[in-house]
Design a protein around this motif. Structure first.
Motif, mmCIF file in Angstrom:
data_model
loop_
_atom_site.group_PDB
_atom_site.id
_atom_site.type_symbol
_atom_site.label_atom_id
_atom_site.label_comp_id
_atom_site.label_asym_id
_atom_site.label_seq_id
_atom_site.Cartn_x
_atom_site.Cartn_y
_atom_site.Cartn_z
ATOM 1 N N PRO A 63 40.620 -165.744 -31.250
ATOM 2 C CA PRO A 63 41.506 -166.856 -30.905
ATOM 3 C C PRO A 63 41.975 -167.628 -32.141
ATOM 4 N N GLY A 64 43.023 -168.410 -31.949
ATOM 5 C CA GLY A 64 43.406 -169.397 -32.948
ATOM 6 C C GLY A 64 44.644 -169.114 -33.761
ATOM 7 N N GLU A 65 44.862 -167.834 -34.142
ATOM 8 C CA GLU A 65 46.012 -167.528 -35.001
ATOM 9 C C GLU A 65 46.722 -166.270 -34.503
ATOM 10 N N ARG A 66 46.990 -166.254 -33.213
ATOM 11 C CA ARG A 66 47.550 -165.057 -32.588
ATOM 12 C C ARG A 66 48.899 -164.668 -33.179
ATOM 13 N N HIS A 67 49.570 -165.630 -33.815
ATOM 14 C CA HIS A 67 50.868 -165.319 -34.422
ATOM 15 C C HIS A 67 50.722 -164.385 -35.618
ATOM 16 N N LYS A 68 49.516 -164.287 -36.175
ATOM 17 C CA LYS A 68 49.286 -163.382 -37.316
ATOM 18 C C LYS A 68 48.911 -161.968 -36.863
ATOM 19 N N GLU A 69 48.088 -161.874 -35.819
ATOM 20 C CA GLU A 69 47.690 -160.567 -35.290
ATOM 21 C C GLU A 69 47.016 -160.768 -33.949
ATOM 22 N N SER A 70 47.363 -159.932 -32.985
ATOM 23 C CA SER A 70 46.735 -159.971 -31.672
ATOM 24 C C SER A 70 45.967 -158.671 -31.449
ATOM 25 N N TYR A 71 45.167 -158.631 -30.406
ATOM 26 C CA TYR A 71 44.451 -157.394 -30.092
ATOM 27 C C TYR A 71 45.424 -156.280 -29.721
ATOM 28 N N ARG A 72 46.541 -156.633 -29.121
ATOM 29 C CA ARG A 72 47.529 -155.602 -28.773
ATOM 30 C C ARG A 72 48.130 -154.985 -30.036
ATOM 31 N N THR A 73 48.592 -155.829 -30.971
ATOM 32 C CA THR A 73 49.240 -155.284 -32.167
ATOM 33 C C THR A 73 48.226 -154.625 -33.099
ATOM 34 N N ALA A 74 47.010 -155.168 -33.162
ATOM 35 C CA ALA A 74 45.979 -154.525 -33.973
ATOM 36 C C ALA A 74 45.640 -153.148 -33.417
ATOM 37 N N GLY A 75 45.600 -153.027 -32.088
ATOM 38 C CA GLY A 75 45.339 -151.731 -31.473
ATOM 39 C C GLY A 75 46.439 -150.735 -31.757
ATOM 40 N N ASP A 385 57.454 -148.794 -45.812
ATOM 41 C CA ASP A 385 58.334 -149.893 -45.428
ATOM 42 C C ASP A 385 57.511 -150.845 -44.570
ATOM 43 N N ARG A 386 57.193 -151.993 -45.117
ATOM 44 C CA ARG A 386 56.287 -152.898 -44.408
ATOM 45 C C ARG A 386 56.858 -153.375 -43.080
ATOM 46 N N PHE A 387 58.167 -153.384 -42.949
ATOM 47 C CA PHE A 387 58.765 -153.867 -41.706
ATOM 48 C C PHE A 387 58.632 -152.861 -40.563
ATOM 49 N N LYS A 388 58.179 -151.647 -40.873
ATOM 50 C CA LYS A 388 57.937 -150.649 -39.831
ATOM 51 C C LYS A 388 56.483 -150.643 -39.370
ATOM 52 N N LEU A 389 55.651 -151.478 -39.970
ATOM 53 C CA LEU A 389 54.249 -151.540 -39.570
ATOM 54 C C LEU A 389 54.109 -152.169 -38.187
ATOM 55 N N GLN A 390 53.098 -151.723 -37.440
ATOM 56 C CA GLN A 390 52.870 -152.235 -36.094
ATOM 57 C C GLN A 390 52.245 -153.631 -36.109
ATOM 58 N N SER A 391 51.553 -153.986 -37.186
ATOM 59 C CA SER A 391 50.927 -155.302 -37.272
ATOM 60 C C SER A 391 51.970 -156.412 -37.209
ATOM 61 N N LYS A 392 51.574 -157.543 -36.644
ATOM 62 C CA LYS A 392 52.491 -158.695 -36.623
ATOM 63 C C LYS A 392 52.784 -159.171 -38.034
#
Length: 421
Positions: A63-75, A385-392
């Motif tokens: 919790p707390g900083e979901r704008h940086k990375e969520s469980y969905r995007t990390a997965g 290309d960092r903009f193609k990464l799945q991470s937020k």
């Protein structure tokens, strides 16, 4: 469902072999190696098939900083990077220091992620280094290990008490060895480069001092201990002595410290600001040799998402950390292509050893093992290309660099969770 993957280059870290063969999967586990094909058959065209990566020390910002990375995007990022088991850090807001918070993140991970997510818990409440968490209750809730991450427990008596209690419960304590006083405010490693750039610096000796203290307490308590991110040659003799003495000690290194050095910071490039700071080329080579020899057991991504606002600052003020779930495999291929180690040795550190350290069944190509697998082409070239990464967050130091090694497909429990389009 039964699936046979044929004509694959099987990378087996347990046997140390790299051979052409086939692998059969049924009901989520490996049921045969080099047996007659049954069920659906997939031709791997001679590409590498290895156990999925087990990545210890990933920060997911819930919790707390979901704008940086969520469980969905990390997965999604993990699946695209061939990481089938993510061991998450407790340095969230608030810290994962109670069974209630741990159960919340475990539930979020189950709901949102397509790869295995295993949480670690804080060692002290609030990661403040003053009061030990309820290790037993957190273990029962599913904590794989206990760590305050990059906050060193400075009170030696408190840390000793934590180790003693962890030992009584056979719990693993993970630490980030540094002398916190010497390291405070440092942005780079001390030396000529730091002086020329006018940046606050810390000697690698701070890492050795921190590790020596920790190992002395481990000797006193007989606790299970893992140093998560060694970065300097000066710390390695202490690690070697501890292992020779029979202490239950392992160590890891991040992929950034194995493939980059202090000069990559260049003209204050904040995407290269990590913790501990990047070291000299001699340190990097010593770490690589230690992984190849087995002295350092584990390679991890130390995935640390940071948003643009926290990186687009003067170097000294910018946040530390880099995303690496998707770049871990291609960056590791640099060690393979440089001739530093073969693929089974590399996968010993990426998959087998972290699974063994946490008591997991994964990390192996063997009958009865979970069908957590990655199919990859170690030679495929591309420009990152960092903009193609799945991470937020997109804070990778490998942006615009030429790399080799593409993940073609990933399976978790026999289920395909990623396929290269």
């Amino acid at each position: 469902m039964t699936l046979t993957l044929t004509n694959a280059r099987l990378i087996n870290p347990e046997t140390g072999t790299d051979t052409i063969g086939s692998l059969t999967i049924k009901d989520g586990v490996i049921t045969g190696i080099n047996t007659a094909p049954v069920g659906d058959v997939v031709d791997c065209s001679g590409k590498c098939l290895a156990p999925g990566i087990v990545d210890i020390g990933v920060k997911v910002c819930e919790p707390g900083e979901r704008h940086k990375e969520s469980y969905r995007t990390a997965g999604l990022a993990a699946a695209a990077g061939g990481v089938t088991t993510v061991v998450t850090r407790p340095d969230t807001m608030p810290a994962i220091d109670s069974p209630e918070v741990l159960e919340f993140v475990a539930r979020r991970a189950r709901e949102a992620s397509q790869v295995r997510m295993i949480p670690m818990a804080a060692l002290t409440k609030g990661r403040d280094g003053r009061e030990m968490v309820e290790i037993g209750f957190l273990q029962d809730a599913g904590a794989a290990a206990f760590t305050d991450c990059d906050r060193v427990v400075t009170d030696t008596k408190v840390f000793a008490r934590c180790l003693t209690y962890a030992r009584s419960l056979n719990a693993l304590v993970i630490a980030h060895p540094q002398d916190p006083v010497m390291s405070k405010g440092a942005a780079v490693t001390s030396g000529k480069f730091a002086s020329l750039r006018g940046l606050p610096a810390v000697s690698p000796m701070a890492e050795r001092i921190g590790l020596e203290r920790d190992l002395a307490l481990v000797e006193m308590t007989n606790a299970a201990y893992h140093a998560d991110n060694l970065s300097s040659a000066t710390a390695l003799p202490a690690l070697e002595r501890a292992k020779a003495a029979g202490l239950d000690v392992t160590a890891g290194a991040s992929i950034h410290h194995l493939t980059l050095n202090e000069l990559d910071v260049g003209n204050y490039r904040t995407f290269f600001k990590v913790k501990p700071p990047l070291r000299s080329e001699d340190d990097r080579k010593a770490l690589v040799a230690a992984v190849a020899s087995g002295l350092i057991d584990i390679i991890s991504s130390m995935h640390t998402p940071q948003d643009e606002e926290s990186k687009r600052l003067p170097y000294e003020e910018a946040a530390s950390g880099a995303v690496a779930l998707e770049t871990l495999l291609p960056a590791a291929m640099r060690l393979y292509h440089a001739g530093d180690m073969d693929l089974p040795t590399l996968w010993r550190a990426l998959s087998l050893n972290p699974a063994k350290r946490l008591g997991l069944d994964g990390g192996r190509l063997a009958e009865g093992a979970p069908a957590d697998l990655v199919l990859f082409d170690p030679d495929a070239p591309f420009v990152m290309d960092r903009f193609k990464l799945q991470s937020k967050s997109k804070n990778t130091p490998f942006d615009e660099q030429r790399m080799q090694g593409k993940v073609l497909a990933t399976w978790v429990g026999g289920k395909e969770v990623f396929r290269k389009g």
